[in-house]
Design a protein around this motif. Structure first.
Motif, PDB file in Angstrom:
ATOM      1  N   SER A 294       0.731  -1.226   0.117  1.00  5.85           N
ATOM      2  CA  SER A 294       0.122   0.026  -0.227  1.00  5.85           C
ATOM      3  C   SER A 294       0.759   1.317   0.034  1.00  5.85           C
ATOM      4  O   SER A 294       1.705   1.282   0.409  1.00  5.85           O
ATOM      5  N   ILE A 295       0.270   2.254  -0.654  1.00  2.00           N
ATOM      6  CA  ILE A 295       0.981   3.648  -0.493  1.00  2.00           C
ATOM      7  C   ILE A 295       0.118   4.667  -0.382  1.00  2.00           C
ATOM      8  O   ILE A 295      -1.128   4.562  -0.575  1.00  2.00           O
ATOM      9  N   ASN A 296       0.589   5.464   0.301  1.00  6.84           N
ATOM     10  CA  ASN A 296      -0.080   6.854   0.575  1.00  6.84           C
ATOM     11  C   ASN A 296      -0.360   7.834  -0.586  1.00  6.84           C
ATOM     12  O   ASN A 296       0.601   7.850  -1.445  1.00  6.84           O
ATOM     13  N   ASN A 297      -1.030   8.771  -0.095  1.00  4.68           N
ATOM     14  CA  ASN A 297      -1.270   9.954  -1.179  1.00  4.68           C
ATOM     15  C   ASN A 297      -1.405   9.567  -2.566  1.00  4.68           C
ATOM     16  O   ASN A 297      -0.591  10.029  -3.645  1.00  4.68           O
ATOM     17  N   ALA A 298      -2.156   8.768  -2.945  1.00  2.70           N
ATOM     18  CA  ALA A 298      -2.686   8.397  -4.139  1.00  2.70           C
ATOM     19  C   ALA A 298      -3.503   9.449  -4.907  1.00  2.70           C
ATOM     20  O   ALA A 298      -4.045  10.425  -4.252  1.00  2.70           O
ATOM     21  N   ILE A 299      -3.714   9.180  -6.205  1.00  2.00           N
ATOM     22  CA  ILE A 299      -4.267  10.396  -7.128  1.00  2.00           C
ATOM     23  C   ILE A 299      -5.732  10.199  -7.009  1.00  2.00           C
ATOM     24  O   ILE A 299      -6.379  10.860  -7.604  1.00  2.00           O
ATOM     25  N   ALA A 300      -6.336   9.176  -6.490  1.00  2.00           N
ATOM     26  CA  ALA A 300      -7.833   8.843  -6.653  1.00  2.00           C
ATOM     27  C   ALA A 300      -8.108   8.129  -5.474  1.00  2.00           C
ATOM     28  O   ALA A 300      -7.439   7.376  -4.710  1.00  2.00           O
ATOM     29  N   PRO A 301      -9.476   8.147  -5.152  1.00  2.00           N
ATOM     30  CA  PRO A 301      -9.946   7.528  -4.052  1.00  2.00           C
ATOM     31  C   PRO A 301      -9.773   5.835  -4.151  1.00  2.00           C
ATOM     32  O   PRO A 301     -10.948   5.272  -3.969  1.00  2.00           O
ATOM     33  N   VAL A 302      -8.946   5.416  -4.770  1.00  2.00           N
ATOM     34  CA  VAL A 302      -8.682   4.098  -4.955  1.00  2.00           C
ATOM     35  C   VAL A 302      -7.536   3.566  -4.520  1.00  2.00           C
ATOM     36  O   VAL A 302      -6.492   4.050  -4.091  1.00  2.00           O
ATOM     37  N   ASP A 303      -7.615   2.265  -4.030  1.00  3.05           N
ATOM     38  CA  ASP A 303      -6.285   1.762  -3.229  1.00  3.05           C
ATOM     39  C   ASP A 303      -5.649   1.198  -4.312  1.00  3.05           C
ATOM     40  O   ASP A 303      -5.496   0.365  -5.249  1.00  3.05           O
ATOM     41  N   PHE A 304      -4.244   2.180  -4.311  1.00  6.11           N
ATOM     42  CA  PHE A 304      -3.022   1.778  -5.280  1.00  6.11           C
ATOM     43  C   PHE A 304      -2.002   1.054  -4.404  1.00  6.11           C
ATOM     44  O   PHE A 304      -1.781   1.386  -3.471  1.00  6.11           O
ATOM     45  N   ARG A 305      -1.576   0.034  -5.144  1.00  8.30           N
ATOM     46  CA  ARG A 305      -0.285  -0.730  -4.276  1.00  8.30           C
ATOM     47  C   ARG A 305       0.923  -0.897  -5.336  1.00  8.30           C
ATOM     48  O   ARG A 305       0.638  -1.152  -6.609  1.00  8.30           O
ATOM     49  N   LEU A 306       1.927  -0.680  -4.747  1.00 11.15           N
ATOM     50  CA  LEU A 306       3.202  -1.169  -5.644  1.00 11.15           C
ATOM     51  C   LEU A 306       3.412  -2.417  -5.857  1.00 11.15           C
ATOM     52  O   LEU A 306       2.730  -3.563  -4.669  1.00 11.15           O
ATOM     53  N   HIS A 307       3.784  -3.002  -6.704  1.00  7.90           N
ATOM     54  CA  HIS A 307       3.983  -4.473  -6.801  1.00  7.90           C
ATOM     55  C   HIS A 307       4.772  -5.023  -5.695  1.00  7.90           C
ATOM     56  O   HIS A 307       5.785  -4.463  -4.959  1.00  7.90           O
ATOM     57  N   PRO A 308       4.297  -6.220  -5.084  1.00  6.04           N
ATOM     58  CA  PRO A 308       4.987  -6.680  -3.850  1.00  6.04           C
ATOM     59  C   PRO A 308       6.459  -7.035  -3.866  1.00  6.04           C
ATOM     60  O   PRO A 308       7.052  -6.876  -2.857  1.00  6.04           O
ATOM     61  N   ARG A 309       7.254  -6.848  -4.904  1.00  8.10           N
ATOM     62  CA  ARG A 309       8.650  -6.910  -5.211  1.00  8.10           C
ATOM     63  C   ARG A 309       9.248  -5.638  -5.077  1.00  8.10           C
ATOM     64  O   ARG A 309      10.376  -5.463  -5.437  1.00  8.10           O
ATOM     65  N   ALA A 310       8.620  -4.654  -4.829  1.00  6.29           N
ATOM     66  CA  ALA A 310       9.043  -3.211  -4.913  1.00  6.29           C
ATOM     67  C   ALA A 310       9.480  -2.584  -3.754  1.00  6.29           C
ATOM     68  O   ALA A 310       9.082  -1.280  -3.587  1.00  6.29           O
ATOM     69  N   ALA A 311       9.623  -3.295  -2.656  1.00  2.00           N
ATOM     70  CA  ALA A 311       9.933  -2.916  -1.373  1.00  2.00           C
ATOM     71  C   ALA A 311      10.830  -1.714  -1.273  1.00  2.00           C
ATOM     72  O   ALA A 311      10.554  -0.644  -0.822  1.00  2.00           O
ATOM     73  N   SER A 312      11.898  -1.639  -1.942  1.00  2.00           N
ATOM     74  CA  SER A 312      12.769  -0.618  -2.183  1.00  2.00           C
ATOM     75  C   SER A 312      12.292   0.507  -2.415  1.00  2.00           C
ATOM     76  O   SER A 312      12.584   1.565  -2.133  1.00  2.00           O
ATOM     77  N   LEU A 313      11.394   0.425  -3.506  1.00  2.00           N
ATOM     78  CA  LEU A 313      10.729   1.735  -4.230  1.00  2.00           C
ATOM     79  C   LEU A 313       9.642   2.407  -3.048  1.00  2.00           C
ATOM     80  O   LEU A 313       9.726   3.806  -2.723  1.00  2.00           O
ATOM     81  N   LYS A 314       9.242   1.447  -2.268  1.00  2.00           N
ATOM     82  CA  LYS A 314       8.400   1.858  -1.107  1.00  2.00           C
ATOM     83  C   LYS A 314       9.145   2.685  -0.228  1.00  2.00           C
ATOM     84  O   LYS A 314       8.699   3.827   0.374  1.00  2.00           O
ATOM     85  N   GLU A 315      10.296   2.377   0.141  1.00  2.00           N
ATOM     86  CA  GLU A 315      11.233   3.254   1.032  1.00  2.00           C
ATOM     87  C   GLU A 315      11.692   4.473   0.415  1.00  2.00           C
ATOM     88  O   GLU A 315      11.598   5.412   1.277  1.00  2.00           O
ATOM     89  N   LEU A 316      11.904   4.558  -0.747  1.00  2.00           N
ATOM     90  CA  LEU A 316      12.441   5.817  -1.519  1.00  2.00           C
ATOM     91  C   LEU A 316      10.967   6.653  -1.601  1.00  2.00           C
ATOM     92  O   LEU A 316      11.134   7.833  -1.158  1.00  2.00           O
ATOM     93  N   TYR A 317       9.938   5.884  -1.630  1.00  2.00           N
ATOM     94  CA  TYR A 317       8.589   6.725  -1.809  1.00  2.00           C
ATOM     95  C   TYR A 317       8.441   7.477  -0.376  1.00  2.00           C
ATOM     96  O   TYR A 317       8.073   8.707  -0.447  1.00  2.00           O
ATOM     97  N   ASP A 318       8.353   6.703   0.744  1.00  2.00           N
ATOM     98  CA  ASP A 318       8.062   7.059   1.989  1.00  2.00           C
ATOM     99  C   ASP A 318       9.037   8.075   2.504  1.00  2.00           C
ATOM    100  O   ASP A 318       8.685   8.870   3.324  1.00  2.00           O
ATOM    101  N   SER A 319      10.311   8.092   2.012  1.00  2.00           N
ATOM    102  CA  SER A 319      11.269   9.100   2.420  1.00  2.00           C
ATOM    103  C   SER A 319      10.999  10.322   1.513  1.00  2.00           C
ATOM    104  O   SER A 319      12.114  11.228   1.647  1.00  2.00           O
TER     105      SER A 319
END
Lengths: 549, 453
Positions: free
Chosen positions: B83-108
């Motif tokens: 799951s990621i925050n601050n999506a562009i629509a009231p829809v649940d957007f998720r990064l691909h499960p293998r993209a954990a490193s991108l999530k870290e870059l996103y959250d920071s």
């Protein structure tokens, strides 16, 4: 002292500047062959271009007529090493059996049952055989065209290594299709490629079924195999009937759009391979690698391709065959493929008048069994062929083959040779996208690739020669050639077949004479002179002149 | 006159010192007249048409799940998307499960996501789409590259302003005599078998390749110049041998998936730290054309992308305040999966922007929805943001290009900025994770100690 300042920004012109034109036999041997071997220039000069072209267009099917090459193929050994699952080692200098023994589908397909390290072996054997033929075969034009068609109908031979290995183990069969049709009929060529293991898996048609079809093959059939991107009009038209010519009688749309791709993809549903798939619960295809048409997977409803209606429920495979008929007969296909042939054989920016003449001949011969031969003959005997020089860069494969031929090297291809050209960008049979290796120089001309060219040639004479070529350069120098100047001129003539530019010649001479008189024999120890001749010949291969054709 | 190698080295160092002026400790932009601070732009091209709908997946959209029984990112259970925050629509957007490193870059806040983005030309051909995109034009795929026009419009100069970390130069840089390709820094030299002869051969090559102006000649000369630059700037040990490159901050480039991308980004990192005046760099990452059995390949590709970007960003942490990375692909893929458990060529796609002054941790663009009537041609994700709007903002905000219209002619930059990046004001984003102390600055020092007169 002078500082070397950064060069001013300037855009590189698209078309290379044309050079003064050398004699036609030099042009012919560089562009319809992999460069002259000693004696070739004189031979072609004596027989004349027309006789040479006709000889090359009619290669003998008898291996005895190409005895040097046949002997080389039979004598070739290519190493294979790996550890079996029981821990024992395989380390063999193994003959090119799949080639020399003409292995059939059953034999090749059975390699899949062997250790995984055997699965890429057939690719390596085809690579080695391709080098041997390019360097030693009499039938040079056939080799040039086989290379052309491999790239036209590009398949990444390693695509399914580790996941079925059907392409890799049967690679000699795909190569055989290129050889069978290289001078033949394009419509027949298309259908054999479409039914090949390699293409069916590479562009996914083997898994394409009704609802929704897989579009990969159909799209590249239009864009890369047939009509070309210049006839893809999707940015202009959304509906088939809007394409100019679509509603004429008979329909003659000037190009294709996505609707044609969708419909053609439906036409090819059910074209697959016997890979052990389940059709219905109690019915399975065997796993033999043979082409199969599965009616149950075919979308039988009516279709419209290139504005032409296909009725519903047609006999087996008729839909797909009609797509080939339409594409093969389309003037856009004629222009696209003839332009590619001219780009390969004449210039990166081929003269449009020549392309048009070739396209007209292509269409006129569309049902002839020797359609491609007729068109290639027209191109090679055109005034444009003999009047154009230097508008092409030798690709790494040509460049290396030409160097090895001109120097009469004793070549036994091995993996070091394969990786040497791969490092120059020429990933032989493993170019991943379906475009095939680029023809135009813009891809090959980069600083990284240029440095690899230079270092590979330098390396041939050093401690890390790669072990695929040995040279006896000094022994080839005729008795009367003794001075530094004569030695340089002899090797320039051998490699370039013509005088080099003044700067190049002077630099080569400076290198050879090492501050001694140019018209005296080179001085130094015997070993030093040998090393200097080797390095001189490498340097000629590294010159700008040697990269052109 | 001909310069010997030694003379060149001396000359080169003098030139660098002169050009750099008082900023020798800073990044060198070698045009003495140009003191503008500019980010280094790295463009990552995902070749083959990356499936943006599975990279940043609208898992909460019913139409997505319906169209993709097999080829989708689940929103629950094993293999669920991140799951990621601050999506562009009231829809649940998720990064691909293998993209954990991108999530870290996103959250920071170092990584921004633009969705429903791309090339608005209607082509579904890879090769057309790449050509248009690299030309930066919707209507002329044979023009020179958009990065070439950028370099020209800022009158870029310097010893090495543009590098492709591949063997070849991509079309976005093609047509510029300044664009080099370097795919192995430590071995970028003539490797002959006798020092004396090799030096003589190198001089001979310079004369031969200077004798005419054909593209072959130009590239030969550029190669010789690049050899000189690399070998004058590369960090060396006490025996004058090039030092192997060591990434900083414990960054580990991927070794299983994405190794080609990791290697290319590593080369970019090494060149940036050598202070060769790099302004734009391009890298490719191929294999995204997933027409069949997509699930088997896609996760590996995503993991490679995520790890390589993360490693590069950590490695470049000292440069974060002047680094922008843009990730593009020629098109997205069809919403509805095919019978081969793959996806065919589509339209709208996702784009990433990473950097120290990126307003990250947020999705950009506007979500067109996935109902049939909301799709492009009723089958593909529609495009609501032209990819050039993103690039134009990077060029003007981060690369100090005052003439974006020259780079993207016939494209109107939207009146309302996206605000994906901000000008250098205040602190850059915090690092993606706590950094190890930077090593001794041996890798990044300006070349000077090498001069031996």
């Amino acid at each position: 002292m002078t500082l070397r300042l950064p060069r001013v920004v300037s855009d590189i012109p698209e078309a290379p500047a044309l050079q003064a034109t050398p004699p036609v036999e030099i042009i012919a041997l560089n562009r319809m062959a992999y460069g002259p071997r000693p004696g070739d220039v004189e031979r072609v000069q004596a027989m004349g271009l027309t006789a040479y072209v006709d000889e090359q267009l009619n290669p003998s099917a008898n291996p005895a007529d190409d005895s040097t090459c046949t002997e080389r193929l039979n004598a070739a050994r290519l190493r294979i090493t790996y550890t079996r699952s029981d821990g024992t080692r395989v380390d063999e200098m193994r003959p090119l059996r799949t080639i020399t023994e003409n292995w059939n589908l059953e034999q090749l397909y059975a390699i899949r049952q062997q250790n995984g390290n055997e699965h890429a072996r057939p690719i390596e054997e085809v690579r080695a055989a391709t080098w041997i033929r390019a360097i030693y075969s009499k039938w040079q034009l056939r080799e040039v065209l086989v290379e052309f068609w491999h790239n036209h109908f590009n398949v990444d031979s390693q695509r399914d290594l580790g996941s079925g290995a059907r392409i890799s183990t049967t690679w000699p069969l795909y190569d055989a299709i290129m050889r069978r049709h290289a001078l033949g009929n394009f419509r027949a060529f298309l259908e054999d490629v479409a039914q090949s293991i390699a293409m069916l898996i590479y562009l996914d048609n083997a898994t394409s079924r009704d609802g929704p079809a897989n579009e990969n093959y159909a799209r590249e059939l239009f864009e890369l195999h047939g009509m070309g991107a210049s006839n893809y009009l999707n940015d202009l038209y959304d509906r088939w009937r809007d394409v100019p010519g679509a509603t004429a009688t008979p329909p003659a749309p000037v190009g294709y759009i996505d609707q044609d791709v969708y419909e053609a993809a439906r036409a090819f549903t059910g074209w697959t391979l016997e890979m052990g798939q389940t059709i219905v619960s109690n019915q399975r295809l065997p796993d033999t690698g043979k082409f199969a048409y599965v009616e149950r997977w075919h979308d039988n409803a009516q279709k419209r391709v290139l504005a032409t209606e296909f009725d519903s429920n047609r006999p087996a495979m008729e839909d797909g065959r009609r797509v080939f008929d339409l594409i093969a007969a389309h003037p856009g296909t004629a222009r696209f493929i003839c332009e590619k042939l001219c780009r390969r054989l004449v210039s990166d920016t081929p003269p449009q008048a020549l392309v048009e003449r070739a396209a007209a001949a292509w269409l006129a011969a569309k049902d002839a069994p020797d359609q491609i031969k007729q068109v290639v003959r027209l191109i090679l005997l055109s005034p444009e062929f003999a009047a154009t020089w230097g508008a092409k860069v030798k690709r790494p494969f040509d460049m290396m083959a030409a160097f090895l031929r001109a120097t009469s090297a004793d070549v036994t291809p091995n993996s070091n040779l394969f990786s040497a050209v791969a490092a120059m960008g020429y990933t032989h049979f493993t170019w991943a996208p379906p475009t095939g290796l680029p023809e135009a120089g813009s891809y090959w001309l980069s600083t990284a690739f240029m440095l690899r060219r230079w270092n590979t040639l330098l390396g041939l004479f050093g401690n890390n020669s790669g072990g695929y070529a040995t040279f006896a350069l000094q022994g080839q120098i005729p008795a009367g050639v003794t001075s530094s100047r004569q030695i340089v001129e002899f090797w320039v003539n051998r490699l370039l077949g013509r005088p080099a530019e003044a700067t190049t010649l002077n630099r080569l001479l400076d290198f050879m004479r090492q501050n001694q008189p140019a018209d005296a024999p080179p001085t130094g120890t015997a070993a030093d002179i040998t090393s200097r001749i080797n390095n001189l010949v490498a340097l000629i291969g590294m010159s700008p002149e040697f990269q052109q054709k | 006159m001909t310069l010997s190698r030694r003379e060149f080295l001396v000359g080169c160092s003098a030139a660098i010192a002169a050009l750099a002026g008082s900023r020798v400790t800073n990044l060198v932009f070698a045009n003495p007249a140009d003191t503008t601070a500019r980010d280094i732009l790295v463009v990552v091209f995902l070749r083959g048409g990356c499936d943006g709908l599975n990279l940043v997946a609208p898992t909460g959209d019913r139409n997505y799940a319906d169209a993709r029984p097999v080829v989708r990112v689940p929103n629950s259970g094993s293999g669920a998307g991140i799951s990621i925050n601050n999506a562009i629509a009231p829809v649940d957007f998720r990064l691909h499960p293998r993209a954990a490193s991108l999530k870290e870059l996103y959250d920071s806040r170092n990584l921004a996501i633009v969705h429903a983005c791309g090339l608005t030309n209607d082509t579904r051909s890879h090769f057309d789409a790449m050509d248009y995109m690299e030309a930066g034009l919707n209507d002329d795929k044979n023009s020179n590259g958009w990065l070439v026009r950028h370099l020209n419009s800022i009158s870029a100069s310097g010893i090495m302003p543009a590098v492709s970390a591949l063997g070849s130069v991509p079309k976005s840089l093609r047509g510029s005599s300044q664009a080099l390709s370097i795919n192995d820094v430590n071995n970028f030299r003539l490797q002959g078998n006798s020092t004396t002869y090799t030096n003589q051969q190198q001089e001979a090559l310079r004369a031969m390749y200077a004798a005419a102006g054909s593209p072959i000649h130009q590239v030969g000369l550029s190669t010789l110049d690049a050899i000189n630059t690399v070998n004058s700037k590369i960090a060396r040990d006490s025996q004058n041998r090039p030092l192997p490159y060591t990434p900083e901050a414990g960054a580990v480039y991927p070794t299983q998936y994405g190794t080609s991308l990791g290697n290319a980004l590593r080369i970019v990192a090494q060149l940036i730290k050598m202070d060769v005046g790099l302004q734009v760099a391009t890298v490719d990452y191929g294999g995204w054309d997933t027409h069949g059995d997509q699930n088997r390949f896609f996760g590996n590709l995503v993991e490679g992308l995520a790890l390589a970007m993360h490693a590069f960003y950590n490695d470049m942490n000292r440069y974060a305040s002047r680094l922008t990375v843009a990730v593009v692909s020629e098109f997205g893929r069809r919403l509805k999966e095919n019978q081969s458990a793959g996806t065919d060529h589509g339209h709208g796609n996702v784009m990433f922007v990473m950097g120290g002054y990126v307003n990250g941790g947020k999705m950009y663009g506007s979500w067109p929805g996935l109902a049939t009537e909301q799709l492009d041609n009723r089958v593909d994700l529609a495009i609501t943001t032209d990819y050039r709007a993103v690039l134009a903002e990077i060029l003007s905000q981060r690369l100090a290009n005052p003439n974006v219209a020259e780079v993207f002619p016939r494209f109107s930059v939207p009146a309302q900025p996206l605000d994906i990046v901000r000008a250098t004001n205040g602190q850059p984003n915090p690092p993606a994770r706590p950094m190890q102390p930077a090593p001794a600055p041996g890798n990044s020092r300006i070349f000077l100690p090498l001069v031996r007169r």
